[in-house]
Design a protein around this motif. Sequence first.
Motif, PDB file in Angstrom:
ATOM      1  N   ALA A   1     -24.912  37.192 -30.844  1.00 20.69           N
ATOM      2  CA  ALA A   1     -25.235  38.616 -30.695  1.00 20.69           C
ATOM      3  C   ALA A   1     -24.040  39.428 -30.206  1.00 20.69           C
ATOM      4  CB  ALA A   1     -26.413  38.793 -29.730  1.00 20.69           C
ATOM      5  N   LEU A   2     -23.126  38.782 -29.483  1.00 18.44           N
ATOM      6  CA  LEU A   2     -21.960  39.489 -28.947  1.00 18.44           C
ATOM      7  C   LEU A   2     -20.691  39.208 -29.748  1.00 18.44           C
ATOM      8  CD1 LEU A   2     -22.747  39.352 -25.157  1.00 18.44           C
ATOM      9  CD2 LEU A   2     -22.822  41.318 -26.672  1.00 18.44           C
ATOM     10  N   GLY A   3     -20.855  38.788 -30.992  1.00 21.74           N
ATOM     11  CA  GLY A   3     -19.730  38.731 -31.908  1.00 21.74           C
ATOM     12  C   GLY A   3     -18.990  37.417 -32.001  1.00 21.74           C
ATOM     13  N   PHE A   4     -19.475  36.369 -31.376  1.00 19.04           N
ATOM     14  CA  PHE A   4     -18.836  35.063 -31.504  1.00 19.04           C
ATOM     15  C   PHE A   4     -19.183  34.474 -32.864  1.00 19.04           C
ATOM     16  CE2 PHE A   4     -18.594  35.650 -27.030  1.00 19.04           C
ATOM     17  CZ  PHE A   4     -17.650  34.777 -26.518  1.00 19.04           C
ATOM     18  N   GLU A   5     -18.226  33.745 -33.422  1.00 21.90           N
ATOM     19  CA  GLU A   5     -18.444  33.052 -34.686  1.00 21.90           C
ATOM     20  C   GLU A   5     -18.437  31.553 -34.456  1.00 21.90           C
ATOM     21  OE1 GLU A   5     -15.643  34.321 -37.623  1.00 21.90           O
ATOM     22  OE2 GLU A   5     -16.288  36.411 -37.504  1.00 21.90           O
ATOM     23  N   HIS A   6     -19.276  30.881 -35.192  1.00 24.26           N
ATOM     24  CA  HIS A   6     -19.355  29.425 -35.144  1.00 24.26           C
ATOM     25  C   HIS A   6     -18.057  28.850 -35.714  1.00 24.26           C
ATOM     26  CE1 HIS A   6     -21.490  25.559 -35.313  1.00 24.26           C
ATOM     27  NE2 HIS A   6     -20.787  25.358 -36.405  1.00 24.26           N
ATOM     28  N   THR A   7     -17.406  27.976 -34.940  1.00 21.11           N
ATOM     29  CA  THR A   7     -16.149  27.390 -35.412  1.00 21.11           C
ATOM     30  C   THR A   7     -16.205  25.877 -35.540  1.00 21.11           C
ATOM     31  OG1 THR A   7     -15.294  27.400 -33.158  1.00 21.11           O
ATOM     32  CG2 THR A   7     -14.695  29.271 -34.558  1.00 21.11           C
ATOM     33  N   GLY A   8     -17.256  25.249 -35.062  1.00 25.76           N
ATOM     34  CA  GLY A   8     -17.340  23.808 -35.234  1.00 25.76           C
ATOM     35  C   GLY A   8     -18.394  23.151 -34.372  1.00 25.76           C
ATOM     36  N   VAL A   9     -18.581  21.859 -34.618  1.00 22.21           N
ATOM     37  CA  VAL A   9     -19.503  21.041 -33.843  1.00 22.21           C
ATOM     38  C   VAL A   9     -18.807  19.723 -33.528  1.00 22.21           C
ATOM     39  CG1 VAL A   9     -21.714  19.803 -33.848  1.00 22.21           C
ATOM     40  CG2 VAL A   9     -21.557  22.059 -34.909  1.00 22.21           C
TER      41      VAL A   9
END
Length: 182
Positions: free
Chosen positions: A144-152
């Motif tokens: 919601a605050l603009g973070f993007e998924h970059t990995g697991v």
Amino acid sequence: MSQPFPAALPLTIRPSTDADLPAIQAIYAHAVENGTGTFETETPSVDEMGRRRAEVLGRNLPWLVAERNGEPLGYAYANYFRPRLAYRFCVEDSIYLAPAAQGQGVGRLLLAELLARCEAAGARQMLAVIGDAANAGSVGVHTALGFEHTGVLKSAGWKFGRWLDVVLMQRPLGLGDSVGAE
């Protein structure tokens, strides 16, 4: 069982003080003993939490407390992602809430203020290293605050008799990587 805090009371987000350390330690103790958002398995003492807070503040990074009616509901801080000098513009956030404060938007407000203060302090990237891929609340507030998924990181931690994944998320701050840092 904890009761939700009445939402009508005003919420204050402010820099933490030494007087907040017992509440900070109690909030974190609950997370360590009952949750998978932290992979720590032994509850740190109030003194240890004070040492950790002093380290963060010594780096001119924020450690915030959210309170309502004088009672701390949660806290958030940012610390260097890694100790090597090249990482000095990259911080990692940590947010912990009292059980009764969860689901009321407190975490989102803490993270929003943390983002603003880290940007003002010169940070260029913020990382979220979220314990337990099933931690929908943390993933959701970061998204919601603009973070993007970059990995697991698969099966990176073992807690409560099971393997847990770690979700990595990232958000640029200020100019991000658009121009030189110095």
